[in-house]
Design a protein around this motif. Structure first.
Motif, PDB file in Angstrom:
ATOM      1  N   THR A  12     -16.767   5.735  39.666  1.00 35.36           N
ATOM      2  CA  THR A  12     -17.862   5.461  38.751  1.00 35.36           C
ATOM      3  C   THR A  12     -17.901   6.551  37.687  1.00 35.36           C
ATOM      4  N   ALA A  13     -17.944   6.138  36.429  1.00 31.75           N
ATOM      5  CA  ALA A  13     -17.988   7.101  35.319  1.00 31.75           C
ATOM      6  C   ALA A  13     -19.439   7.381  34.948  1.00 31.75           C
ATOM      7  N   VAL A  14     -19.761   8.659  34.759  1.00 34.33           N
ATOM      8  CA  VAL A  14     -21.119   9.056  34.374  1.00 34.33           C
ATOM      9  C   VAL A  14     -21.015  10.097  33.262  1.00 34.33           C
ATOM     10  N   VAL A  15     -22.043  10.153  32.405  1.00 35.21           N
ATOM     11  CA  VAL A  15     -22.100  11.151  31.341  1.00 35.21           C
ATOM     12  C   VAL A  15     -22.647  12.438  31.944  1.00 35.21           C
ATOM     13  N   ALA A  16     -21.817  13.480  31.964  1.00 31.97           N
ATOM     14  CA  ALA A  16     -22.245  14.763  32.526  1.00 31.97           C
ATOM     15  C   ALA A  16     -22.850  15.659  31.446  1.00 31.97           C
ATOM     16  N   LYS A  17     -22.237  15.710  30.257  1.00 31.49           N
ATOM     17  CA  LYS A  17     -22.736  16.517  29.149  1.00 31.49           C
ATOM     18  C   LYS A  17     -22.432  15.810  27.833  1.00 31.49           C
ATOM     19  N   ALA A  18     -23.266  16.085  26.811  1.00 32.15           N
ATOM     20  CA  ALA A  18     -23.015  15.577  25.462  1.00 32.15           C
ATOM     21  C   ALA A  18     -23.666  16.520  24.475  1.00 32.15           C
TER      22      ALA A  18
END
Length: 213
Positions: free
Chosen positions: A204-210
């Motif tokens: 599962t891909a998740v946004v960790a930082k942006a």
């Protein structure tokens, strides 16, 4: 008296025989000269010119190409060569373009990694980034996601995004970095985040930082 006549007679016969021999010798010389080597003119003999003969054609087949047909064949061959060269050139340019795009993308991703190394927490643009799935058939059966980056600011900006691929237990198996440069105000871009892990088990891909900068 009687003895003088025979002597005179013999002298006449000898002279006749000598004259006949001279005539025969002359005739023989002319015959030899006429039959001598035809190509040697130094001996004074007669010269003979060989009669020309037609070339043998039984060993040849077909007819020679006309100038027009030869020119047409040359033009066709030249056109085919030009078309082949043009196709090869177009293919080479396409390869160069794809390599150039890949190089720029990789450079942007490396810059994103470097940028996010200094960011604490989730960054100032985590709310501007979302993920959407990609059919595996479109990416060679790899695990991947669209990274939807929306620039909600009023000016052009760059973005650096960290995507974590996690297993069913929530453990981070792989981390990928995605960079987007010169995103205009109000624009949304959709770069890829592609995992290098096997197709299974599913991640599962998740946004960790942006981070926007």
């Amino acid at each position: 008296m009687g003895s003088g006549v025979p002597r005179g007679g013999r002298r006449l016969r000898y002279r006749g025989a000598s004259a006949a021999a001279a005539v025969l010798a002359t005739a023989g010389t002319l015959t030899l000269a006429a039959c001598g080597g035809g190509n040697n003119n130094q001996g004074g003999g007669a010269t003979f010119t060989p009669r020309p003969t037609a070339p043998a054609t039984e060993s040849f087949t077909g007819t020679p190409p006309s100038p027009l047909s030869s020119a047409a064949s040359s033009a066709i061959a030249s056109a085919r060569a030009s078309a082949s060269a043009a196709a090869a050139s177009a293919s080479a340019r396409a390869d160069e373009f794809e390599a150039s795009v890949a190089a720029r993308t990789e450079q942007a991703n490396q810059q994103a990694h470097q940028r996010l190394a200094k960011v604490r927490g989730r960054g100032n643009a985590a709310s501007e980034v979302s993920l959407s799935g990609i059919p595996r058939s479109q990416v060679g059966d790899l695990q991947a996601a669209h990274v939807n980056i929306h620039n909600s600011s009023d000016r052009t900006a760059n973005f650096a995004v960290q995507i974590d691929f996690r297993d069913a237990r929530g453990k981070v198996v792989e981390t990928r970095y995605v960079g987007a440069e010169n995103v205009r105000a109000g624009q949304t871009v959709h770069p890829y985040a592609i995992s290098h892990q096997p197709p299974e088990p599913r991640l599962t891909a998740v946004v960790a930082k942006a981070e926007r900068y």
